[in-house]
Design an enzyme around this catalytic site. Structure first.
Site, PDB file in Angstrom:
ATOM      1  N   LYS A   1       0.846  -1.194   0.000  1.00  0.00           N
ATOM      2  CA  LYS A   1       0.000   0.000   0.000  1.00  0.00           C
ATOM      3  C   LYS A   1       0.886   1.250   0.000  1.00  0.00           C
ATOM      4  O   LYS A   1       2.027   1.208   0.488  1.00  0.00           O
ATOM      5  CB  LYS A   1      -0.864  -0.068   1.260  1.00  0.00           C
ATOM      6  CG  LYS A   1      -1.944   0.972   1.427  1.00  0.00           C
ATOM      7  CD  LYS A   1      -2.769   0.633   2.682  1.00  0.00           C
ATOM      8  CE  LYS A   1      -3.862   1.637   2.963  1.00  0.00           C
ATOM      9  NZ  LYS A   1      -4.686   1.232   4.133  1.00  0.00           N
TER      10      LYS A   1
ATOM     11  N   SER B   1      -9.681   1.157   3.662  1.00  0.00           N
ATOM     12  CA  SER B   1      -8.882   2.050   2.851  1.00  0.00           C
ATOM     13  C   SER B   1      -7.883   1.324   1.953  1.00  0.00           C
ATOM     14  O   SER B   1      -7.368   1.916   1.015  1.00  0.00           O
ATOM     15  CB  SER B   1      -8.108   3.026   3.745  1.00  0.00           C
ATOM     16  OG  SER B   1      -7.169   2.311   4.543  1.00  0.00           O
TER      17      SER B   1
ATOM     18  N   SER C   1      -9.580  -1.683   7.447  1.00  0.00           N
ATOM     19  CA  SER C   1      -9.056  -1.269   6.138  1.00  0.00           C
ATOM     20  C   SER C   1      -8.504  -2.398   5.276  1.00  0.00           C
ATOM     21  O   SER C   1      -8.264  -2.202   4.085  1.00  0.00           O
ATOM     22  CB  SER C   1      -7.973  -0.209   6.311  1.00  0.00           C
ATOM     23  OG  SER C   1      -8.574   1.053   6.529  1.00  0.00           O
TER      24      SER C   1
END
Lengths: 484, 101
Positions: A79, A154, A178
């Protein structure tokens, strides 16, 4: 169009029997990232030549009989909030545009030691604030099962990278859900370890987590990044067990608790509840005992979580001020103006909203009523889980109250967006690990079964999830070729 | 009655070093009001005498020996600086006559 990459176990076997090279796998991952990944908005950055050079080194190690382990030579993604030396680390925020990290995160070092090849950095909600991946400053990620729907957030880009067959394993971060929530929406396994199990050093603010197709692959991936890191003061010193060796398919001694408050009909898609109940029945048929438990303070979890998380965010994000790195407003004639303009230009709306809320609840006159109260409620929630884990080994719940929603559906109502985290926020509040496992479909979209365990219960969670996947094929379903 | 006014949002924004346009302040006030309304539900719980949990796991602050170790060299630390000079970050003047600080 290049074929989707297989699972970690499949790719490992291809490398070991000489049917594939690491260079070949990395080339395929990069090509697929450029096609499918581009269309679905998955990436912030791809590492072309650097990743290929690392793949060649992995191939050389294998030829010399010096392979480092199951991840050696395997393409993975991280990420955009994992620091990697010499690579942009942007957190999908304008305020970090142009920033290049001068050092590696602890988790990135772990991947390097394991020989994994990081081929790219995935799109995310700005500073990991969101449940839909629509808060990225660079556009949303799309769900490969239905391109008009969100992948969750997320860590949406990481979940889609696995679901769309770009890489077999992806790393993200999970605080309020997330990783687990996007994994559920995209039909992959998503695991959030115990807070402190994986180093947070070099990870922008949040706790490291991962996606894979199977619990067995997740066990291998977790082992690579877990462990003590003295540079993270919250890192746990306990030794890392051999997660993969513990996957024996045996759940006969396992007691699964069903929290009554998570199975109320109100506010949950009935098809989602049905899939989750079927999942529990599979484990029961495999020999697990099932009992109802109660987590009486569940209805207060979202309120407590968002008060604590926004307070922490307002403090953590104070460092972004236009002085040492990142965006600096032009033409400011005074320092305070520089701070205000750089931050206002650099942060997106949700980040500003959370900074404001967090500043408010920490400010004089409101601290006791909001922040301290939330920390006290956190104690009550933690005690709920402690009591539940005296009666059972793992808890089974839905991961999300509904399958993936449509792009734009919740963007005008921040509170409604926060409600998407109703089943995932308790884990960070109690500091416990959780895993989301694909358990079928509702309305043609993937549904996740969430298992929660006591602190450092990763081994038990992976064993239960693996046992479930030995009995089911839901994790073998793949989105329509290339994603919708 | 709203829980948070636009003026209060503007005050909080100053504390957080954010400058909001009037439209932004209006929108934020409405959003924060909704969220603060929701979190009022915590007030229904009796937490008298309940210890707050700031950190989830019972850990003592870890200590290490105070020994010199390598750290980021200044040129690496400055590489991302919007403006630098020698081994320093350059910023505009801190004071400009008045500052409510």
């Amino acid at each position: 169009m290049v074929e989707p990459l297989g699972t970690l176990s499949e790719l490992r076997a291809e490398l070991d029997d000489g049917g594939a090279t690491s260079r070949g796998l990395v080339e395929r991952a990069l090509e697929r990232a450029g096609e499918v990944g581009e269309r679905l908005g998955v990436f912030r950055h791809l590492r072309g030549e650097a990743a290929l050079a690392e793949a060649d080194a992995a191939d050389a190690r294998r030829a010399a009989g010096e392979t480092r382990g199951p991840l050696d030579g395997i393409p993975v993604v991280v990420k955009d909030n994992f620091s990697q030396q010499g690579e942009p680390t942007g957190c999908a925020s304008k305020i970090l545009e142009g920033y290049v990290s001068p050092y590696d995160a602890g988790a990135v070092e772990g991947l390097g030691r394991a020989g994994a090849i990081i081929v790219g950095r995935t799109n995310m909600d700005e500073f990991a604030m969101g449940s839909s991946n629509e808060n990225s400053a660079y556009g949303p990620v799309r769900n490969p099962w239905d391109g008009e729907r969100v992948p969750g957030g997320s860590s949406g880009g990481s979940a889609v990278a696995v679901a769309a067959g770009i890489v077999p394993v992806a790393f993200g971060s999970d605080t309020g859900g997330s990783i687990r929530q996007p994994a559920s929406h995209c039909g992959v396994v998503g695991m959030k370890p115990t807070y402190g199990r994986v180093s947070r050093y070099g990870l922008v603010a949040f706790a490291s987590s991962l996606d894979a197709h199977s619990a067995a692959d997740a066990a291998v991936a977790l082992a690579a990044v877990a462990g003590h890191d003295p540079r993270d003061s919250t890192s746990l010193p306990e030794p890392v067990p051999d997660y993969a060796a513990g996957l024996d398919g045996d759940v006969s001694g396992l007691t699964i608790g069903l929290p009554r408050e998570y199975f109320v009909e109100e506010g949950v898609d009935p098809d989602v509840l049905a899939r989750v109940r079927e999942g529990v029945e599979v484990l029961q048929a495999a020999g697990a005992k099932v009992r109802e438990v109660t987590l009486p303070h569940t209805e207060y979890a979202i309120a407590a979580y968002y008060l604590i998380a926004t307070a922490e965010a307002s403090s953590n994000l104070a460092r972004f001020d236009g002085v040492r790195y990142g965006h600096r407003a032009e033409g400011a004639t005074q320092l305070r103006e520089l701070y205000e303009r750089s931050r206002s230009e650099g942060f997106g709306a949700e980040v500003k909203r959370r900074i404001l809320l967090g500043t408010y609840v920490l400010s004089s006159g409101y601290y006791d009523a909001y922040y301290k109260k939330a920390l006290q409620v956190r104690t009550l929630l933690r005690r709920d889980f402690e009591a539940a884990f005296r009666e059972c080994d793992v808890l089974a719940t839905p991961t999300t109250p509904a399958p993936a929603f449509k792009l734009g559906e919740n963007t005008r109502d921040p509170l409604r967006m926060y409600m998407a985290d109703v089943y995932t926020v308790a884990a960070p509040i109690a500091g416990i690990p959780g895993i989301s496992v694909p358990c079928g479909f509702a309305h043609g979209l993937p549904v996740g079964l969430q298992l929660l365990g006591p602190p450092l219960g990763e081994g038990t969670l992976l064993r239960a999830a693996d046992a479930y996947q030995r009995e089911t094929q839901h994790h073998e379903a793949r989105p329509p070729e290339g994603g919708a | 009655m709203s829980r948070i006014s636009r003026e209060e949002v503007a005050r909080i924004a100053q504390l957080a070093r954010l400058s909001l346009s009037e439209d932004e302040a209006d929108a934020m006030a409405a959003d924060l009001d909704t969220i603060l309304g929701y979190v009022q539900k915590l007030q229904a719980l009796d937490t008298e005498g309940v210890e707050p949990t700031a950190h989830v796991l019972p850990m003592a602050t870890p200590f290490r020996a105070d020994e010199p170790r390598p750290s980021l060299p200044p040129e690496a630390a400055l590489r991302n600086a919007p403006e630098s000079q020698g081994s320093a970050f350059v910023v505009p003047p801190v004071m400009d006559g008045e500052d409510e600080g």
